[in-house]
Design an enzyme around this catalytic site. Structure first.
Site: not given
Ligand code: SAJ
Length: 423
Positions: A211, A265
């Site tokens: 994870k 996360c």
């Molecule tokens: N972000 C970017 N650029 C991107 C993608 C995301 O700047 O191309 C930023 C988002 O704006 C945000 C952060 O990253 O600030 C995280 O967003 P996210 O959509 O990537 O992820 P989370 O935090 O909403 O959810 C993640 C997920 N993990 C993965 O995709 C590996 C989710 O599956 C997990 O369950 C969750 O963390 C968790 O609870 O751990």
């Protein structure tokens, strides 16, 4: 054959409440527990205290069916799921206080044959600690697979994406790692009853690290995009065009840069790996530092854009940590707004269509929550911080003659709008 009819879910937040609801709507009797009395009261009235698409409808259904009840006190059950936060302390060291408290709080209610599942994202070794804490509280129980008084303890990390939680809870593949084989087997049996995705079996420590590795993988890749955006700024190249072009390569898939990485996360979990292997986790640590530095880069860009303006009015669009959610936890947008309020005397206008009032720490500052249209109208400088769908349809005309800083590359910027820079 063992029967699992009643489930006690500890922590009714973004993971615990949807999980409790899905279980209740799948025929389990669910007893949800949270220390937040207001949340408990709302849930028992069939309402929700957090925003997640469709969660309100599902909670109402679960409560009305009589299968979901909330309380501040645990009850006896067949399965116990711990879904509480695992934040880090100031020095980036994991803080397991909530997991320990939750574990100790269920211990008096445990009976031989029960399954205790840790869903909270946790540092390697936490599931074994959960078992130790239970045995400290309950000398009459055992984790020895051959004893009558045994209980089963496993890790099944939640992997759902905020905004798509209810769908992903059912459809995602799940990793299950018990502290011993029988714990894994029993926990698999439980998840099979409501998960459509694959169930992948391992041990507790591997499940914990997998994870953490998933979120660190995403963090490193976002850091790459963020670093590229800063390089592009230096070289006067449009990063959105660059990424679009590079991603036409069959084996390249660069993520999107932004104002930084937020949420509870991805901005947190990689530190658990760094903490466990500080000398070795060099790339993971650097990625965290790159992503943590991005809000300050955006602030410097805003300062640069306003340096020739007298008392500039700044409007920030978005406070959430990412698109289409109301969650402000670890949000880079909140960090940027706070810093701006310290730099500028004049009011900072903020538009966040997903919330009705500012959080306490912003309420005390020279920050005002207004409608998107009003924020843009008042502003000399418009800073887009979150790529909410709502902002993607902003009328081009509203942005005319404004300085626009679009950290997510979504605004309809045309040549007749003065663009200070695209970050
Ligand atoms: N972000 C970017 N650029 C991107 C993608 C995301 O700047 O191309 C930023 C988002 O704006 C945000 C952060 O990253 O600030 C995280 O967003 P996210 O959509 O990537 O992820 P989370 O935090 O909403 O959810 C993640 C997920 N993990 C993965 O995709 C590996 C989710 O599956 C997990 O369950 C969750 O963390 C968790 O609870 O751990």
């Amino acid at each position: 054959m063992y029967k699992m009819k009643k489930v006690c879910v500890i922590g009714l937040g973004y993971i615990g409440l949807p999980t409790a609801t899905v279980l209740a709507n799948n025929g389990f009797e669910v007893h949800g527990v949270d220390i937040n009395e207001k949340a408990v009261e709302l849930i028992n009235n069939g309402q929700v205290h957090i925003y997640e698409p469709d969660l309100d409808i599902m909670v109402k259904k679960a409560v009305e069916s009589g299968n979901l009840k909330a309380s501040v006190i645990p009850e006896k059950a067949d399965v116990f799921i711990i879904a509480v936060p695992t934040p880090f302390k100031e020095n980036h060291k994991p803080d397991l206080t909530y997991v320990e408290q939750a574990t100790r709080s269920i211990s008096p209610y445990l009976e031989p044959g029960n399954i205790v599942i840790l869903e909270s994202t946790s540092p390697v070794g936490t599931t074994e600690k959960v078992a130790e804490w239970i045995l400290e509280e309950r000398e009459d129980l055992s984790i020895d697979e051959n004893r009558e008084n045994r209980i089963f303890v496993s890790h099944c990390p939640e992997r759902v994406l905020p905004g798509k939680i209810l769908k992903e809870l059912i459809e995602n593949n799940r990793i299950i790692g018990g502290i011993n084989e029988e714990s894994t087997k029993r926990t698999v049996g439980f998840y099979k009853s409501f998960v459509k995705g694959k169930i992948l079996e391992t041990n507790a420590r591997t499940a914990e690290l997998s994870k953490l590795a998933e979120n660190a993988f995403r963090d490193v890749n976002i850091a790459f995009a963020n670093e590229l955006s800063m390089i592009c700024d230096e070289l006067n190249i449009n990063v959105w065009e660059l990424i679009n072009l590079a991603n036409h390569h069959p084996r390249v898939n660069i993520l999107q840069p932004g104002p930084g990485v937020g949420g509870h996360c991805i901005a947190v979990d990689p530190w658990f790996i760094v903490d466990a292997a500080p000398e070795t986790a060099k790339l993971i640590r650097t990625a965290r530092m790159v992503n943590d530095s991005k809000p300050y880069f955006v602030i410097e860009k805003i300062k640069e854009a306003t340096k020739n303006l007298k008392n500039p009015t700044i409007a920030c669009l978005g406070l959430a940590f990412k698109a289409n959610v109301d969650d402000l936890r670890e949000s880079p947008a909140v960090k940027i707004v706070k810093e701006l309020s310290a730099i500028y005397d004049q009011t900072i206008y903020v538009a966040e269509p997903h919330i009705e009032e500012l959080p306490k720490d912003l309420l005390e500052l020279n920050v005002r929550l207004v409608k998107t249209e009003d924020a843009i109208e008042k502003a000399d400088v418009v800073v887009l911080l979150v790529d909410h769908d709502y902002f993607k349809v902003i009328d081009k005309k509203a942005l005319l003659n404004k300085i626009v800083i679009d950290t997510r590359g979504v605004l309809p910027i045309t040549s007749n709008i003065e663009v200070s820079m695209i970050i």
